[in-house]
Each structure stands twice: as C-alpha cells, then as structure tokens.
Design an enzyme around this catalytic site. Structure first.
Site, PDB file in Angstrom:
ATOM      1  N   LYS A 128       1.633 -12.750  -2.973  1.00 47.88           N
ATOM      2  CA  LYS A 128       2.591 -11.886  -3.678  1.00 47.88           C
ATOM      3  C   LYS A 128       3.898 -11.782  -2.896  1.00 47.88           C
ATOM      4  O   LYS A 128       4.982 -11.920  -3.447  1.00 47.88           O
ATOM      5  CB  LYS A 128       2.011 -10.487  -3.898  1.00 47.88           C
ATOM      6  CG  LYS A 128       2.913  -9.631  -4.773  1.00 47.88           C
ATOM      7  CD  LYS A 128       2.565  -8.170  -4.758  1.00 47.88           C
ATOM      8  CE  LYS A 128       3.326  -7.447  -3.685  1.00 47.88           C
ATOM      9  NZ  LYS A 128       3.205  -6.004  -3.692  1.00 47.88           N
ATOM     10  N   HIS A 156       0.043  -3.976 -11.135  1.00 50.80           N
ATOM     11  CA  HIS A 156       0.391  -3.706 -12.545  1.00 50.80           C
ATOM     12  C   HIS A 156       0.342  -4.997 -13.367  1.00 50.80           C
ATOM     13  O   HIS A 156      -0.225  -5.028 -14.459  1.00 50.80           O
ATOM     14  CB  HIS A 156       1.787  -3.100 -12.648  1.00 50.80           C
ATOM     15  CG  HIS A 156       1.909  -1.752 -12.012  1.00 50.80           C
ATOM     16  ND1 HIS A 156       1.225  -0.644 -12.445  1.00 50.80           N
ATOM     17  CD2 HIS A 156       2.634  -1.338 -10.945  1.00 50.80           C
ATOM     18  CE1 HIS A 156       1.531   0.387 -11.695  1.00 50.80           C
ATOM     19  NE2 HIS A 156       2.373  -0.002 -10.767  1.00 50.80           N
ATOM     20  N   ASN A 158       0.798  -1.237   0.000  1.00 52.87           N
ATOM     21  CA  ASN A 158       0.000   0.000   0.000  1.00 52.87           C
ATOM     22  C   ASN A 158       0.825   1.279   0.000  1.00 52.87           C
ATOM     23  O   ASN A 158       0.422   2.282   0.598  1.00 52.87           O
ATOM     24  CB  ASN A 158      -0.944   0.043   1.224  1.00 52.87           C
ATOM     25  CG  ASN A 158      -1.866  -1.147   1.239  1.00 52.87           C
ATOM     26  OD1 ASN A 158      -1.628  -2.106   1.976  1.00 52.87           O
ATOM     27  ND2 ASN A 158      -2.893  -1.119   0.412  1.00 52.87           N
TER      28      ASN A 158
END
Ligand code: SF4
Length: 229
Positions: A129, A149, A41
């Site tokens: 991730k 992305h 974040n």
C-alpha cells in the site's frame, strides 16, 4: 454492463454525492513515503498533524536522518506508535541515502512500475500500500493503493473476489480500473467507505450505488429479512 462501465458509473454517482475529488497534484515522493508511514494504524487527522510537525522541524530530510530516534518520536507523537514509526523513518531515510547518495527518489521515475514497486517494498517497513501510494501520489503512475476502505468496498461492490487477499486486491484493482481513473477511484471509494459503506454498519438504505452493489442487493436484504421475521 462490463466492469469498466460499472466502475465509471459508480464513480460518477459518488462524485455527484460527495463532490469530485481534488484534481491530481504530484507531491514529493519522499514526502509521500514518510507521510504514508506515519498514517499506518491511525487517522488521517493525526498522521497529517505529525507530518506537518516533522516538516516544520526538519526543513530537509537529512535533518531527520541526523536526529535521534527519541527526538523524532517526540515530534511525531500524534501519529501513535511513535517509537516504532520514528525508527522506521530513520531506517528508510538511511537506506535511500545509501542507495541514491542523497534522500531523493527521482530515479524511480525511470523504472517500470514493477521495478519501482520492488525498490520501495525492499525498504524496511514499506508494504504494497505504501509503495503504491508513492507511485500514485509522487509520480502519477497508475497503481492502486488498497487501504482498508477500498478493500472492503471493492469486495462488497463485487469488483474483486470476496476471498481475495490484500495483494490480489491490489493487483486486480490496478488491472480493472481504467488507468486514468485510478486516482479518482482511490479517493472516491475511501470517501464512500468513510461516509456510507462503513465497516460494521453499511448504510445501504441511503447508498447512491446500491443498484450496482452485490452486497447491498443480496446480503443486506437477506439480513433485513432475517432480522424482521
Ligand atoms: S449498497 Fe451497502 S454495501 Fe453496497 S456500497 Fe452501498 S453501503 Fe456499501
């Protein structure tokens, strides 16, 4: 053209446009883990600054484990959500120490990919991730970390199903990208997402992979046509 050839072609075009990504250099796995937690974040600039501050203050991760959560939060303030991230980092370091006897992740090198991902994802606050980043950047294992992305660009390029969730995207991309290209794909697609294939306003008109992109060819033209009439 099959999917692997399309991926090779896409990466070749991105390399020409943005330059080839830096060659692979293994990082310390615990460093990668903490750096990736800090990156949640926020921007790379902010998280890297916070990580550099941490490394400056704590020469060894045992020092961070011994420090109070408030002190760590002050050190990593640039990364945002400092209190949450400080508590998360302390929990992770404590759990690694409990399991391994010291704060190292070397044992993961001897595990298969699934087991290593399972180990990492069982740490509080570590998702797919972050776990994939540790395996890719800390061990050179062929696992694809899927950030915002990569998730967006891979869908637009038609490499993964448009309805795929993040977990499916992680698995699908790990399977379809040739193993030796995973590192370059990760860096190249992120660069493309930042510079050209932006979230709200993809710059399809100047995109070097336009000819290989399903979104660019269908949706973009459709939206232009509708807007122009
Ligand atoms: S053509 Fe448009 S949507 Fe496709 S990759 Fe390029 S910028 Fe993204």
């Amino acid at each position: 053209m099959n999917t692997q050839d399309r991926i090779r072609k896409i990466l070749g075009l991105l390399d020409k446009a943005y330059g080839a990504p830096a060659s692979f250099a293994k990082d310390d796995p615990v460093d990668v883990l903490i750096r990736t937690v800090l990156s949640q974040n926020t921007t790379d600039k902010n998280s890297l600054k916070a990580f550099a501050e941490m490394k400056k203050v704590f020469k060894r991760w045992d020092g961070a484990l011994a420090a109070g959560t408030r002190r760590i939060a002050g050190i990593i303030k640039h990364a945002g959500l400092a209190n949450i991230k400080a508590a998360r980092i302390k929990d992770i370091l404590a759990e690694i120490k409990r399991r391994e006897g010291k704060i190292i992740l070397a044992r993961l090198a001897g595990l298969d990919v699934e087991s290593a991902l399972g180990y990492l994802e069982s740490l509080k606050g570590v998702g797919p991730k972050t776990a994939a980043c540790v395996l890719l950047f800390g061990f050179g294992r062929p696992v694809m970390p899927v950030d915002t992305h990569i998730f967006r660009v891979a869908k637009r390029l038609g490499l993964i199903d448009r309805k795929a969730g993040i977990g499916e995207a992680h698995e699908a991309l790990t399977n379809i990208v040739p193993k030796h290209l995973i590192y370059g794909f990760h860096l190249g697609i992120i660069e493309h997402g930042r510079r050209t294939c932006k979230s709200q306003t993809p710059r399809c008109g100047v995109c070097v992979v336009y000819g290989l992109c399903r979104f660019g060819k269908k949706e973009y033209f459709k939206s232009r046509y509708i807007n122009d009439t």
